[in-house]
Write a protein that holds these residues in place. Sequence first.
Motif, PDB file in Angstrom:
ATOM      1  N   PRO A  72       0.804  -1.232   0.000  1.00  0.00           N
ATOM      2  CA  PRO A  72       0.000   0.000   0.000  1.00  0.00           C
ATOM      3  C   PRO A  72       0.833   1.277   0.000  1.00  0.00           C
ATOM      4  N   ALA A  73       2.076   1.182   0.468  1.00  0.00           N
ATOM      5  CA  ALA A  73       2.943   2.374   0.520  1.00  0.00           C
ATOM      6  C   ALA A  73       3.611   2.665  -0.822  1.00  0.00           C
ATOM      7  N   LEU A  74       3.471   1.758  -1.790  1.00  0.00           N
ATOM      8  CA  LEU A  74       4.092   1.969  -3.094  1.00  0.00           C
ATOM      9  C   LEU A  74       3.279   2.999  -3.885  1.00  0.00           C
ATOM     10  N   PRO A  75       3.894   4.135  -4.271  1.00  0.00           N
ATOM     11  CA  PRO A  75       3.164   5.148  -5.043  1.00  0.00           C
ATOM     12  C   PRO A  75       2.568   4.560  -6.312  1.00  0.00           C
ATOM     13  N   PHE A  76       1.371   5.024  -6.685  1.00  0.00           N
ATOM     14  CA  PHE A  76       0.688   4.388  -7.819  1.00  0.00           C
ATOM     15  C   PHE A  76       1.445   4.587  -9.130  1.00  0.00           C
ATOM     16  N   ILE A  77       2.207   5.669  -9.252  1.00  0.00           N
ATOM     17  CA  ILE A  77       3.005   5.854 -10.470  1.00  0.00           C
ATOM     18  C   ILE A  77       4.090   4.775 -10.549  1.00  0.00           C
ATOM     19  N   ASP A  78       4.741   4.493  -9.425  1.00  0.00           N
ATOM     20  CA  ASP A  78       5.741   3.418  -9.403  1.00  0.00           C
ATOM     21  C   ASP A  78       5.084   2.058  -9.612  1.00  0.00           C
ATOM     22  N   ARG A  79       3.861   1.913  -9.073  1.00  0.00           N
ATOM     23  CA  ARG A  79       3.148   0.644  -9.247  1.00  0.00           C
ATOM     24  C   ARG A  79       2.877   0.377 -10.723  1.00  0.00           C
ATOM     25  N   MET A  80       2.524   1.413 -11.463  1.00  0.00           N
ATOM     26  CA  MET A  80       2.310   1.245 -12.896  1.00  0.00           C
ATOM     27  C   MET A  80       3.586   0.773 -13.584  1.00  0.00           C
ATOM     28  N   GLY A  81       4.727   1.333 -13.168  1.00  0.00           N
ATOM     29  CA  GLY A  81       5.998   0.924 -13.756  1.00  0.00           C
ATOM     30  C   GLY A  81       6.311  -0.533 -13.478  1.00  0.00           C
ATOM     31  N   VAL A  82       6.067  -0.967 -12.243  1.00  0.00           N
ATOM     32  CA  VAL A  82       6.327  -2.361 -11.872  1.00  0.00           C
ATOM     33  C   VAL A  82       5.412  -3.300 -12.650  1.00  0.00           C
TER      34      VAL A  82
END
Length: 547
Positions: A479-489
């Motif tokens: 949940p702490a992972l920013p959504f922009i970084d989540r999209m990258g992952v």
Amino acid sequence: MLLEPLDLVVFVGYCLLIIGMGLFVSREKKGHVKNSSDYFLASKALPWWAVGASLIASNISAEQFIGMSGSGFALGLAISTYEWMAAATLLVVAIFFLPIYIKKGIYTMPGFLLDRYDTRVRTTMAIFWLLLYVFVNLTSVLYLGALSLNTILNVPMVYGIIGLALFAMIYSIYGGLKAVAWTDVVQVVFLIAGGLATTYIALQMVGGGDAWEGLGLLRREVPGHFSMILSKGEMMIPDGKGGTYDAYQDLPGISVLVGGMWITNLSYWGFNQYITQRALAAKSLDEAQKGMIFAGFLKLLMPLIVVIPGIAAWVIVKNGIDVDFIESMKDPISGLTKSDRAYPTLLQLLPVGLKGLAFAALTAAIVSSLASMANSTSTIFTMDIYKKYFGQNATESKQVKVGRITAAVSFIIAALVAPALGQLDQAFQFIQEYTGFISPGVFAIFFFGVFWKKTTSNAALVGAGLSIPLSIILKVVFPALPFIDRMGVVFLVLATLMIIISLIEGKGKDHPNSITIDKELFKTSTAFKIGAFIISGIIAALYIVFW
């Protein structure tokens, strides 16, 4: 009622102008029956300036005027990354993707997927886009538009939602893309003129009557609001529920330049039906590319219109400059200061006449986007769902009729769902995050579909099908992972899976529907090259100044 008679005259005049123009351009010559090309692609006759204006009018809506101003209030100029990176993205799309779309003569983005992959991929993505447009895009724009009517005119939210939906429906459902695109040209004039007027008055208020002094005061009073690249813990912002959270969650540092921001921007500007539809309706590839350049210059201007007023509102509240303004920023139910109330509250400061113009600009942004989204929803449903599964032998007039019914139904559904967004503090971030559930899959299947000949249909289907589940899993587990970084992952995982599946299934051979890349296809005019060079230089300078 906070609008004076002169304001109402200006606003009503604008409404009548848009409706009248929409109906006027929608009429057909005697003996000609509107066909699918007329309705969905404006007869493929748009010049570059109409393409660029319609792109911006379709893009700039309540989510920018209200949502992005709200984010400007909460976290400052950093939210401008969406606008300035979009200008750069328009150049990439114009050079590398648009020539392929126009050469293939497609109507819709799912239609491109059918041509490159197969029916399964086309249908899967068509359904995803329909759900996204109706339940996220249309819904959020209706909600934010109604919020502005509620704040400025004290119109109940339900009536505001219904009124905006009906306004957009009056001309767009009958005329199709032609009505939407040509009215967008007028809407952009209102949008920019009214937006700049609001910015000027807000800066004047902060600067004690001097707008230039007000701009300088913003930088001195809240220097943190002028940081473009945020680090962890640098800024805590309201969560809409009385608490705070780290702004890094919304804009995670350098990732906004080299990470997931490119995925969301390319997905939006390159593979999004209600955006690309304007370029597909251009007279020629050159006209479409020039339209993209024009739109790029307008995007560079947007932060001045939608973000700076939000920062000004923050200073007004922070320094207690106006008691009534501060009170108007509070949600009437919870009593909490709501970021998304910044722009509607600022409109109340404008002098008579200008207030009507600014309100017309805001309404122009709202209804143009609503009309565009509904038209694209109807295009995808008609061309990729109805025509494929229910009306294989449907006449041109029948297709147009189905498109009109689909647009009307999409408005009704969105109007029913819109009130549920009332608990949000920054609706702009809601839109970005939930659009981001599908963006990695969209980007993966289009990117590999265009630039890697070995990509198979099954690999694309996996990319499309796993985008949302993987995004949800990462959101729950991290949940702490920013959504922009989540999209990258998510994109990296999907890309890996698609490469493995394609190599195993295709045994190293090119897919039979692969696209042959011809370097001649990517040549651009001198005017385009000059415009692209200027836009790139301005973007680089802005990030150097505000790093």
